[in-house]
Scaffold this active site. Structure first.
Site, PDB file in Angstrom:
ATOM      1  N   ASP A   1       0.771  -1.200   0.223  1.00 28.07           N
ATOM      2  CA  ASP A   1       0.140  -0.073   0.141  1.00 28.07           C
ATOM      3  C   ASP A   1       0.854   1.072  -0.092  1.00 28.07           C
ATOM      4  OD1 ASP A   1      -3.166   0.406   1.397  1.00 28.07           O
ATOM      5  OD2 ASP A   1      -1.859   1.862   0.577  1.00 28.07           O
TER       6      ASP A   1
ATOM      7  N   ASP B   1      -2.818   2.421  -6.271  1.00 25.85           N
ATOM      8  CA  ASP B   1      -1.822   2.203  -5.095  1.00 25.85           C
ATOM      9  C   ASP B   1      -1.875   1.220  -4.135  1.00 25.85           C
ATOM     10  OD1 ASP B   1      -4.241   2.809  -3.892  1.00 25.85           O
ATOM     11  OD2 ASP B   1      -3.534   4.501  -2.709  1.00 25.85           O
ATOM     12  N   GLU B   2      -2.120   0.073  -4.602  1.00 26.50           N
ATOM     13  CA  GLU B   2      -2.311  -1.094  -3.913  1.00 26.50           C
ATOM     14  C   GLU B   2      -2.174  -2.427  -4.754  1.00 26.50           C
ATOM     15  OE1 GLU B   2      -5.735  -1.640  -1.715  1.00 26.50           O
ATOM     16  OE2 GLU B   2      -5.946   0.103  -0.967  1.00 26.50           O
TER      17      GLU B   2
END
Length: 340
Positions: A9, A106-107
């Site tokens: 993350d 973003d993960e």
DNA sequence: TCTGGGGTCCTAGGACCC
DNA sequence: TCTGGGGTCCTAGGACCC
């Protein structure tokens, strides 16, 4: 060796990308959202940690953010820039010997066979830092749910392991909305049933909850509270189910002719968007949000699956015809659903 | 908290069929 | 004739996530 799930993350991703482009902003409160004008309608996409100290967070109205943190730097959302950096990060992750599932800008989840998942997590952090200059947190678990929640406990820039063994110690006394998939609404419904903590929920009879929250949701909630999630890390490429465009107007529309024009414009943009998908649409749904904040949707099926712009436009206007004109319109949206 | 824009999945009710 | 039960499909709304 053991199979572990890692959740990567990126920390304050959007704000971090902006600081990379504007190094003079490092250490300052940065708020990214809307078109960068905090006087306009819009919400915060991401706030830097410096801005979060003032109570500014994702989803907060930009006007409220400015009131809480008048000295913050407000920047517009630049999706293209974030996509480019995200692609670099995901390409970096693809270099590891693991199953990779991209879960947003973003993960990502990674499934790997290793006896030292912390060492793998550190290598991931180092590699991403070298390639992109971004910091990330890595959660480690025995399934995606554990890894995802673990990352939350490791922020910022940390590593955290959450397993069946530590699950109830770490989460048992926390409120139910600490769980992934439980928001304020569900937490309130659970509280009304006397279920306040994760431990309460884990000890509930799934059939009892099914009766109150639905045949799938009820048992799913209990499993989640027990730290169980059966879905494996899946490397299959993402296949979208729908594509849409929506717009909130700075000033509510009161002229229905203007509403029709805007729906036509949105429908054309949607048609352009799905043309590149190479997949025909089956149905078009129009969303109208009246002032102050009353949302309705109506759909119209396409007689034959198509990505033809004229057909999508006609279907959007047919869907719009099911609304009653009159009240001021705050938002309009058009969404095309693909065949399953 | 006066509440974006991109999505996904589940629920409940009605239509329809056997 | 005053009314079953089950399955499937469609629709609108709701909740959630990033």
């Amino acid at each position: 060796v053991t199979r572990w799930v890692l959740h990567m993350d990126l920390d304050q991703f959007i704000a971090a990308v902006e600081v990379l482009r504007h190094p003079e902003l490092r250490g300052r409160p940065v708020v990214v959202g809307g078109d960068g004008d905090p006087a306009k309608r819009g919400v915060v996409s991401t706030a830097s940690y410096e801005a979060r100290a003032f109570g500014v967070h994702s989803g907060l109205a930009l006007r409220t953010a400015r009131r809480r943190c008048p000295d913050a730097v407000f920047l517009p959302v630049d999706a293209g820039a974030y996509e480019a950096v995200s692609a670099e990060v995901m390409a970096t992750l693809a270099g590891f010997d693991a199953v990779l599932e991209v879960a947003g800008w973003d993960e990502a989840f990674l499934a790997a066979d290793t006896d030292d998942p912390e060492a793998l997590a550190r290598r991931i952090q180092d590699r991403i830092r070298v390639v992109t200059s971004l910091e990330c947190t890595v959660g480690i678990g025995e399934n995606k749910l554990q890894a995802k929640l673990a990352a939350g406990f490791g922020k910022p820039a940390g590593i955290f392991r959450l397993t069946h063994e530590s699950w109830s110690t770490v989460l048992g006394d926390r409120p139910t909305d600490a769980l992934w998939g439980v928001g304020t609404k569900t937490a309130r419904r659970l509280a009304a049933l006397g279920i306040h903590t994760v431990a309460d929920l884990a000890g509930t009879d799934p059939r009892h909850l099914a009766a109150h929250l639905g045949p799938v949701t009820g048992p799913w909630l209990v499993q989640t509270a027990r730290g169980l999630s059966p879905a494996p890390v899946d490397a299959a490429p993402y296949v979208p189910r729908s594509h849409g465009q929506e717009i909130t107007f700075q000033h509510d529309l009161t002229d229905w002719e203007q509403v029709r024009n805007e729906v036509t414009r949105l429908a054309r943009r949607v048609a352009t968007g799905i043309a590149s998908e190479q997949r025909p649409a089956r149905r078009v749904v129009v969303k109208v949000r009246y002032a102050p904040f009353i949302t309705q949707t109506h759909g119209h099926p396409l007689s034959a699956a198509t990505s033809d712009a004229t057909a999508i436009e006609r279907a959007a206007l047919a869907a719009l015809a099911q609304f009653r004109p009159g009240r001021p319109v705050r938002l309009l949206g058009v969404r095309a659903e693909f065949t399953r």
